[in-house]
Design a protein around this motif. Structure first.
Motif, mmCIF file in Angstrom:
data_model
loop_
_atom_site.group_PDB
_atom_site.id
_atom_site.type_symbol
_atom_site.label_atom_id
_atom_site.label_comp_id
_atom_site.label_asym_id
_atom_site.label_seq_id
_atom_site.Cartn_x
_atom_site.Cartn_y
_atom_site.Cartn_z
ATOM 1 N N LEU A 1 0.700 -1.155 0.322
ATOM 2 C CA LEU A 1 0.004 0.166 -0.522
ATOM 3 C C LEU A 1 0.299 1.225 0.092
ATOM 4 N N ALA B 1 -4.893 -3.185 3.490
ATOM 5 C CA ALA B 1 -5.946 -2.734 3.338
ATOM 6 C C ALA B 1 -7.042 -3.255 4.131
ATOM 7 N N GLU B 2 -7.026 -3.851 4.892
ATOM 8 C CA GLU B 2 -7.762 -3.679 5.450
ATOM 9 C C GLU B 2 -9.284 -3.451 6.077
ATOM 10 N N ALA B 3 -8.563 -1.722 6.545
ATOM 11 C CA ALA B 3 -9.109 -0.821 6.890
ATOM 12 C C ALA B 3 -10.070 0.072 6.055
ATOM 13 N N ASP C 1 -14.202 -0.059 5.402
ATOM 14 C CA ASP C 1 -16.095 0.392 5.744
ATOM 15 C C ASP C 1 -15.848 1.763 5.070
ATOM 16 N N ILE C 2 -15.122 1.969 4.235
ATOM 17 C CA ILE C 2 -15.271 3.482 3.632
ATOM 18 C C ILE C 2 -15.375 2.546 2.358
ATOM 19 N N LEU D 1 -18.891 -10.850 7.536
ATOM 20 C CA LEU D 1 -18.835 -10.763 9.099
ATOM 21 C C LEU D 1 -19.893 -10.438 9.887
ATOM 22 N N GLU D 2 -21.148 -9.793 9.965
ATOM 23 C CA GLU D 2 -22.275 -10.311 10.163
ATOM 24 C C GLU D 2 -22.515 -11.161 11.362
ATOM 25 N N TRP E 1 -11.599 -10.937 13.109
ATOM 26 C CA TRP E 1 -10.973 -9.676 11.856
ATOM 27 C C TRP E 1 -11.000 -8.241 12.853
ATOM 28 N N GLN E 2 -11.678 -8.257 13.836
ATOM 29 C CA GLN E 2 -11.564 -7.573 14.898
ATOM 30 C C GLN E 2 -10.171 -7.916 15.664
ATOM 31 N N LEU F 1 -7.567 -6.421 12.983
ATOM 32 C CA LEU F 1 -7.553 -4.727 13.454
ATOM 33 C C LEU F 1 -6.608 -4.428 14.159
ATOM 34 N N GLU G 1 -3.093 -4.839 13.552
ATOM 35 C CA GLU G 1 -2.254 -4.065 12.867
ATOM 36 C C GLU G 1 -2.325 -2.345 13.366
#
Lengths: 228, 228
Positions: free
Chosen positions: B76, B97-99, B102-103, B130-131, B140-141, B144, B147
Motif C-alpha cells: 500500500l 488494506a483491511e481498513a 468500511d469506506i 462479518l455480520e 477480523w477485529q 484490526l 494492525e
DNA sequence: CGTACTTTTGAATCGCATCAAATCTGGTGG
DNA sequence: CCACCAGATTTGATGCGATTCAAAAGTACG
C-alpha cells in the motif's frame, strides 16, 4: 510526576459524580464515540476524574477496563531506551487504547495530560456487548479502521524529511481545508511531529516569512497560493 | 512500471487456477489469516496472479474487493508531493488494506512488488459474512487491533532519531529474541525505516564494527552483550 | 553476455538536535 | 493585587548525522 498507584485503586476514592447525573444525549455532542455505547453497557460505566499527570494504567497491567475520555486528554506512551516518553496516541473525546481490548496486558502506559473526566467500562462486559449488539460492533470496527488510517497518515508524515513538509502534511491531513486549530502546546506538537520544539518554531517562522502559512494564536492556515 | 489498468479489469484474462484446486488446509499453514474465512465466503473468492509492478487498485477507486495475499507481496503506498512513493503497508501472507472495508473509496494505491497470487473477495459478501459469522468477526477485529499495534510500533520507530536506534528497534519489535530474517531488500527496508539506503548500510556497518550486530545474509542478530 | 538493480564506499552539503539563554505566559500563594 | 514560579515560547551558536550526489563492484535474470 506520574501517580504511583494504578487508576483502578485510586479511583475508588475519587469518583465524584454519581453516574445518574450523566446527561448522555448532551454528552454525545462532544463525544461522538459515546453514542455507540448501548444502554446496557452505559449502566456499567464508572465516571472518574483525573488530574494532570495521573496514570491510568502501565505496561504489563492486565486489561480490566476500557476508557472513554469525556473531557480533557489521555495519552498512550512508551519510554525509549534513553528514558524519553514517546506519545503513541492522544485522545480527546474518544476511546483510548482501543487495540488493547483483545489482549491480556497493556503494551503501553496511559496517562492524563490535563484535568480530565473519563468513563471506565469493564472489559468483559464491553466484549459481551460487542458480541450481542450489532450496531455497537459496527461502530467499534469502524473506530478501529479509522484509527488505522490515522496511524498510516502519522507514519507517512514521520517519513517526510523536512520540518516544513511535516507541518504542511499535518495541517492538510488533520485539519479542514488547510486550516487547523491546535489543541495542544507547540512543544507537545513538535514531539508528535518527531521534531525538537526549536526546529518546529523555526519551521513555522520560515513558512510565515515565505507567505505560506498564517498563524493566529492556535489557528494555523495554509495559504492557497503555495499549497502543494 | 505500474500497470495502466485496474486489477478488476485485468484479472478476468489472467485468472489461472480454477478455485477448485485451492488446497485450503495447506494454505492456512502459510497464510494463517485464511483460516478465518468461513466456507461460504471461500466459495466466492477468485484466485488471481499478478506480476511485479502490477496495480491492484488506485486512490479514489471504489472499494469492491478485499484482497488476501497468498504468495508474494502486496504494498500500500501513497505519493508525496515530490512524487516519491511512501510505503504504508507491506503484506506477505495476509490481508491488504483491511481498513478500507468500511469506506467507499481507497485512500492509497496498492501494487504487487513481486510475482504473487492473491484471493479477491467481493466486499459486500465480506461484510455480510462479518455480520453472520461470529468467529470470523472476532478474528477480523483481532486483525484490526493487531494492525494498530504494528502501526504504533512503526510510529515509535520513526520517531527515533538515530539510524542505529531504528535498526535496533526494528529487530527487537519485528524479530524474535533479537533475531530477524529480512524478507525484503535492504534498499526497501531503508525506506521502511525512513532512511536513505546509504544511511542504513553505514548504520549496519557501524553496528557490526561495534560488535553489536551480526549479519549473515538476510539474518540479523543483535548481540546480547550490548542489547539495551 | 548484457542489462537492470542492489550493494557498498566516498565526499560534500544541509538541516536538525543540542546546548544556552532570554522572554513571555498562566497559575499559585502571599 | 502583586510577587513568584514553572513551563512554554523564541532566538542564537555549534556540531553531528543524515541526505545527496557520485561511482564502483556485486548480483540476478533473461
Amino acid at each position: 510526576m506520574l501517580c504511583a498507584v494504578g487508576f483502578d485503586q485510586y479511583d475508588r476514592n475519587h469518583m465524584d459524580k454519581p453516574l445518574e447525573r450523566l446527561d448522555w444525549p448532551s454528552l454525545t455532542a462532544n463525544v461522538p464515540a459515546a453514542a455507540l455505547i448501548p444502554v446496557g453497557l452505559r449502566n456499567l460505566a464508572r465516571q472518574v476524574s483525573a488530574e494532570a499527570g495521573m496514570t491510568l494504567f502501565r505496561t504489563g497491567d492486565p486489561v480490566r477496563s476500557i476508557y472513554l475520555v469525556l473531557h480533557g486528554e489521555a495519552r498512550l506512551s512508551r519510554l525509549d531506551r534513553h528514558g524519553n516518553a514517546i506519545i503513541l496516541q492522544r485522545s480527546r473525546g474518544g476511546f483510548i487504547a482501543e487495540a488493547s481490548l483483545d489482549i491480556r496486558n497493556y503494551h503501553c502506559d496511559a496517562t492524563v495530560s490535563e484535568s480530565s473526566s473519563l468513563l471506565m467500562f469493564p472489559a468483559s462486559a464491553f466484549r459481551s456487548a460487542l458480541e450481542s449488539e450489532p450496531a455497537f460492533r459496527r461502530g467499534w470496527q469502524s473506530q478501529l479502521a479509522s484509527e488505522i488510517r490515522k496511524l498510516r497518515a502519522q507514519c507517512e508524515r514521520l517519513s517526510l524529511n523536512g520540518a516544513e513538509d511535516r507541518v504542511n502534511h499535518y495541517i492538510e491531513s488533520e485539519g479542514t481545508n488547510g486550516v487547523i486549530c491546535l489543541d495542544q502546546t507547540r512543544k507537545s506538537w513538535a514531539a508528535e511531529l518527531g521534531l525538537s520544539h526549536e526546529a518546529l518554531y523555526r519551521a513555522l517562522r520560515r513558512m510565515q516569512d515565505a507567505g505560506w502559512l498564517s498563524v493566529e494564536g492556535n489557528q494555523l492556515t495554509l495559504m492557497p497560493t503555495r499549497r502543494s
